[in-house]
Design a protein around this motif. Structure first.
Motif, mmCIF file in Angstrom:
data_model
loop_
_atom_site.group_PDB
_atom_site.id
_atom_site.type_symbol
_atom_site.label_atom_id
_atom_site.label_comp_id
_atom_site.label_asym_id
_atom_site.label_seq_id
_atom_site.Cartn_x
_atom_site.Cartn_y
_atom_site.Cartn_z
ATOM 1 N N VAL A 1 5.022 78.814 -65.574
ATOM 2 C CA VAL A 1 4.234 79.088 -66.689
ATOM 3 C C VAL A 1 2.890 79.680 -66.794
ATOM 4 O O VAL A 1 2.751 80.359 -68.285
ATOM 5 C CB VAL A 1 4.077 77.777 -67.027
ATOM 6 C CG1 VAL A 1 2.219 76.946 -68.443
ATOM 7 C CG2 VAL A 1 5.047 76.430 -67.052
ATOM 8 N N VAL A 2 1.705 79.392 -65.840
ATOM 9 C CA VAL A 2 0.495 80.889 -65.683
ATOM 10 C C VAL A 2 1.203 82.312 -66.054
ATOM 11 O O VAL A 2 0.205 82.407 -67.085
ATOM 12 C CB VAL A 2 0.254 80.430 -64.803
ATOM 13 C CG1 VAL A 2 -0.790 81.319 -64.638
ATOM 14 C CG2 VAL A 2 -0.376 79.010 -65.032
ATOM 15 N N ASP A 3 2.507 82.600 -65.515
ATOM 16 C CA ASP A 3 2.697 84.090 -65.849
ATOM 17 C C ASP A 3 2.952 84.232 -66.921
ATOM 18 O O ASP A 3 2.882 85.844 -67.879
ATOM 19 C CB ASP A 3 3.978 84.234 -64.667
ATOM 20 C CG ASP A 3 3.054 84.665 -63.497
ATOM 21 O OD1 ASP A 3 2.224 84.631 -63.163
ATOM 22 O OD2 ASP A 3 4.347 84.894 -62.300
ATOM 23 N N LEU A 4 3.738 83.921 -67.985
ATOM 24 C CA LEU A 4 4.869 82.968 -68.731
ATOM 25 C C LEU A 4 3.290 83.391 -70.191
ATOM 26 O O LEU A 4 3.185 84.039 -70.714
ATOM 27 C CB LEU A 4 5.419 82.186 -69.763
ATOM 28 C CG LEU A 4 6.439 82.227 -69.321
ATOM 29 C CD1 LEU A 4 7.178 81.259 -69.163
ATOM 30 C CD2 LEU A 4 7.140 83.054 -70.191
ATOM 31 N N ALA A 5 2.401 82.783 -69.964
ATOM 32 C CA ALA A 5 1.082 82.568 -70.908
ATOM 33 C C ALA A 5 -0.172 83.724 -70.769
ATOM 34 O O ALA A 5 0.273 84.299 -71.626
ATOM 35 C CB ALA A 5 0.017 81.676 -70.018
ATOM 36 N N ARG A 6 0.026 84.484 -69.594
ATOM 37 C CA ARG A 6 -0.648 85.798 -69.191
ATOM 38 C C ARG A 6 -0.120 86.954 -69.799
ATOM 39 O O ARG A 6 -0.403 87.646 -70.061
ATOM 40 C CB ARG A 6 -0.717 85.821 -67.874
ATOM 41 C CG ARG A 6 -1.543 84.778 -66.466
ATOM 42 C CD ARG A 6 -2.226 85.153 -65.556
ATOM 43 N NE ARG A 6 -3.245 86.206 -65.874
ATOM 44 C CZ ARG A 6 -2.742 87.634 -64.630
ATOM 45 N NH1 ARG A 6 -1.714 86.885 -63.594
ATOM 46 N NH2 ARG A 6 -3.044 88.583 -64.578
ATOM 47 N N HIS A 7 1.852 86.809 -69.835
ATOM 48 C CA HIS A 7 1.724 87.809 -70.184
ATOM 49 C C HIS A 7 3.008 87.435 -71.966
ATOM 50 O O HIS A 7 4.085 89.174 -71.840
ATOM 51 C CB HIS A 7 2.877 89.000 -69.183
ATOM 52 C CG HIS A 7 2.231 89.098 -67.909
ATOM 53 N ND1 HIS A 7 1.242 89.869 -67.224
ATOM 54 C CD2 HIS A 7 1.829 88.628 -66.131
ATOM 55 C CE1 HIS A 7 0.497 90.078 -66.479
ATOM 56 N NE2 HIS A 7 1.114 88.784 -65.879
ATOM 57 N N GLY A 8 2.394 86.758 -72.024
ATOM 58 C CA GLY A 8 3.282 86.348 -73.007
ATOM 59 C C GLY A 8 2.908 85.802 -73.861
ATOM 60 O O GLY A 8 1.706 86.407 -74.446
#
Length: 193
Positions: A10-17
């Motif tokens: 989820v955090v990666d999705l937010a950081r890169h999406g």
């Protein structure tokens, strides 16, 4: 196959999406007990302070709510947040003299908000005309019972991708934007993105 834990994903999705994708994923994970809010916050804490996407990840975690029942409800909340619409309560139960009316997607004092997806009106495969009519009639009766108690705002996907249209639908029913967001506690810096 190696994968990251749900909270990290989820955090990666937010950081890169996008905020929409991250909130949708976070809502899903919380709703299905794939992670906790504390685990999401802990993953954000692992991101260096000035790292790309940290503020967006913080906002996504702050907006996440396991009561959201669909991607459209998650996207609706993201748009409401962006439009400075007051934060709604989710899945509020309504009753009347005949019993349980239903649980609504969004609730502000005096107004219900409902995303109208096709699933709400889905007719079972092979259903007769009579059965199809029963599905539609049941939804109409529920709507009538709600309207006797409160205003009801309804929108569809095309309204979500045109935020001013969503804003107009809500304003028509008395839900208007605020001067500044009140979605997060003023002392909480997590709502900055």
């Amino acid at each position: 196959m190696l994968v990251t834990p749900p909270a990290r994903t989820v955090v990666d999705l937010a950081r890169h999406g996008t905020l929409q994708d991250a909130v949708t994923a976070a809502d899903y994970c919380l709703r299905h007990s794939m992670c906790t809010r504390d685990e999401l916050a802990a993953e954000v804490d692992l991101v260096p302070a000035r790292a790309r996407g940290r503020a967006l990840a913080t906002t996504a975690v702050s907006l996440a709510d396991g009561l959201s029942m669909s991607p459209a409800e998650s996207f609706s909340r993201v748009q409401m947040f962006r439009l400075l619409v007051p934060r709604p309560r989710l899945q509020v139960s309504f009753t009347d003299e005949d019993g349980h009316v239903g649980d609504v997607d969004f609730w502000w004092e005096g107004t219900v908000g409902e995303f109208d997806g096709r699933m709400k009106y889905r007719i079972p495969a092979g259903a007769s005309h009579y059965e199809a009519g029963r599905v539609l009639w049941a939804e109409k009766k529920c709507e009538d019972r709600l309207r006797r108690q409160t205003e009801v705002a309804r929108w569809v996907w095309t309204d979500l991708v045109r935020p001013q249209q969503l804003l107009a639908i809500l304003a028509e029913k008395g839900v208007r934007p605020e001067r500044r967001s009140t979605w997060f506690d003023r002392g909480d810096q997590s709502g900055v993105a």
